[in-house]
Design a protein around this motif. Structure first.
Motif, PDB file in Angstrom:
ATOM      1  N   THR A 139       2.166   6.226  -7.124  1.00  0.00           N
ATOM      2  CA  THR A 139       1.135   7.120  -7.665  1.00  0.00           C
ATOM      3  C   THR A 139       1.597   8.568  -7.589  1.00  0.00           C
ATOM      4  N   LEU A 140       2.198   8.931  -6.486  1.00  0.00           N
ATOM      5  CA  LEU A 140       2.701  10.287  -6.312  1.00  0.00           C
ATOM      6  C   LEU A 140       3.831  10.590  -7.295  1.00  0.00           C
ATOM      7  N   SER A 175       3.530  14.554   0.826  1.00  0.00           N
ATOM      8  CA  SER A 175       3.655  14.453  -0.627  1.00  0.00           C
ATOM      9  C   SER A 175       4.592  15.514  -1.191  1.00  0.00           C
ATOM     10  N   LEU A 229       1.224   4.004  -3.017  1.00  0.00           N
ATOM     11  CA  LEU A 229       1.024   5.428  -2.757  1.00  0.00           C
ATOM     12  C   LEU A 229       2.212   6.244  -3.281  1.00  0.00           C
ATOM     13  N   ASP A 273       0.826  -1.212   0.000  1.00  0.00           N
ATOM     14  CA  ASP A 273       0.000   0.000   0.000  1.00  0.00           C
ATOM     15  C   ASP A 273       0.863   1.265   0.000  1.00  0.00           C
ATOM     16  N   VAL A 274       1.902   1.259   0.805  1.00  0.00           N
ATOM     17  CA  VAL A 274       2.804   2.418   0.859  1.00  0.00           C
ATOM     18  C   VAL A 274       3.553   2.550  -0.460  1.00  0.00           C
TER      19      VAL A 274
END
Length: 132
Positions: free
Chosen positions: A26-27, A113, A23, A19-20
């Motif tokens: 995606t960023l 982010s 993330l 999951d990390v």
């Protein structure tokens, strides 16, 4: 600045939590960098052996499965690929050692982010100077 094929244009995400890792991917897909994801330091070294000249940044957790952690990865890879920007991250304040290799940035989890994107921008526009 436009990235050309000769320029380092890959960010390598080394994170065992899917999951990390997703993330972060995606960023970082919002940057000029191509994203490659692996879950261990050993896999990261294999990727660097194949594509080291293309890698601008390694974004790695300190705690990783296998025989090597993120700090050891940064030390080993930093010797062979000294122009790669390393950013290590951890949610465990005890995992942070004071003897991070020179030039390695640390970012505590949960990371912001904007901080990740700033490091990616630095990797693109201001690569680590080679060791002379």
């Amino acid at each position: 600045m436009t990235v050309t094929e000769a320029d380092p244009h890959v960010v390598l995400i080394v994170e065992d939590d899917p999951d990390v890792r997703a993330l972060a991917a995606t960023l970082l897909e919002e940057t000029e960098l191509d994203v490659v994801e692996v879950e261990s330091a050993e896999e990261a070294l294999e990727c660097l052996q194949e594509r080291g000249g293309e890698v601008a940044m390694v974004f790695a957790d300190i705690r990783l499965p296998g025989d090597m952690d993120g700090v050891q990865l940064a030390r080993a890879a930093g010797t062979l690929w000294p122009t790669v920007r390393f950013v290590l991250t951890s949610g465990d304040p005890c995992a942070v050692s004071e003897d991070l290799p020179d030039g390695v940035a640390f970012m505590p989890k949960p990371w912001r982010s904007l901080d990740v994107l700033i490091q990616a921008d630095k990797a693109i526009r201001d690569p680590q100077p080679p060791v002379t």
